[in-house]
Motif scaffolding. Sequence first.
Motif, short mmCIF file in Angstrom:
data_model
loop_
_atom_site.label_atom_id
_atom_site.label_comp_id
_atom_site.label_asym_id
_atom_site.label_seq_id
_atom_site.Cartn_x
_atom_site.Cartn_y
_atom_site.Cartn_z
N VAL A 94 37.36 13.34 47.54
CA VAL A 94 37.87 14.23 46.42
C VAL A 94 39.28 13.37 46.33
O VAL A 94 39.63 13.22 45.30
CB VAL A 94 37.92 15.45 46.54
N THR A 95 40.08 13.56 47.64
CA THR A 95 41.91 13.05 47.08
C THR A 95 41.82 11.74 46.31
O THR A 95 42.65 11.69 45.99
CB THR A 95 42.56 13.79 48.66
N LEU A 96 40.53 10.73 47.25
CA LEU A 96 41.32 9.92 47.19
C LEU A 96 40.62 9.45 45.30
O LEU A 96 41.00 8.27 44.71
CB LEU A 96 40.25 8.75 47.75
N ALA A 97 39.84 9.89 45.09
CA ALA A 97 39.35 9.96 43.66
C ALA A 97 40.29 10.63 42.28
O ALA A 97 40.89 9.99 41.75
CB ALA A 97 37.60 10.54 43.61
N LEU A 98 40.71 11.64 43.28
CA LEU A 98 41.73 12.39 42.05
C LEU A 98 43.26 10.64 42.14
O LEU A 98 44.10 11.22 41.61
CB LEU A 98 42.25 13.46 42.35
N ILE A 132 44.58 21.74 48.92
CA ILE A 132 44.47 20.40 48.97
C ILE A 132 43.62 19.53 50.09
O ILE A 132 42.99 19.11 50.41
CB ILE A 132 44.79 19.51 47.91
N GLU A 133 44.65 20.22 51.19
CA GLU A 133 44.31 20.05 52.57
C GLU A 133 42.56 20.65 52.91
O GLU A 133 42.12 19.50 53.77
CB GLU A 133 45.00 20.83 53.02
N GLY A 134 41.64 21.36 51.96
CA GLY A 134 40.53 21.76 52.89
C GLY A 134 40.10 20.40 51.85
O GLY A 134 37.96 20.79 52.12
N TRP A 135 40.11 19.80 50.63
CA TRP A 135 39.61 19.04 49.85
C TRP A 135 38.45 17.71 51.18
O TRP A 135 39.64 17.47 52.30
CB TRP A 135 40.10 18.65 48.97
#
Length: 141
Positions: free
Chosen positions: A125-129, A118-121
């Motif tokens: 993307v992390t906010l949407a998830l 996830i650190e590479g996203w």
Amino acid sequence: MLDIKALEKALAVIGNVGKEEFTFEVDGIPVTMRVLTADEDMAVQKYAREGGQGEEEKDDDEGAMSLLERFKRISLAHSIIQVGPIDLRHEDFISTGEVTEAGVPIRVSRVVAVRKIIEGWTRSVTLALLQKYLEMVRRAD
């Protein structure tokens, strides 16, 4: 006389309330997340708070953003339990593909493995998830 098994059975109904799973698609691939347990929630908060210790002093905005990013990533790492055909529900450890000098496979906890990916996203993307996760939590509540 009441015994512990009877009490556990009676309280199990309450303990199962809110244990939700939510599946949605990301670019055509089903992703399943679940609501965190109380212990996982505490671990998430601890990781998010302590992640910046030992770093140089940062201004308040940067420190808050860093806290938020750590919180998002570790929350998702705990909550993602299936991606397409890969079921992580019963996986406590994931092999890194490396071995020690003695030939023993190196493994890391599932949460650490997912968090590192996830650190590479991107933040979007992390906010949407995370928004999907929060939607699931609201429904479970």
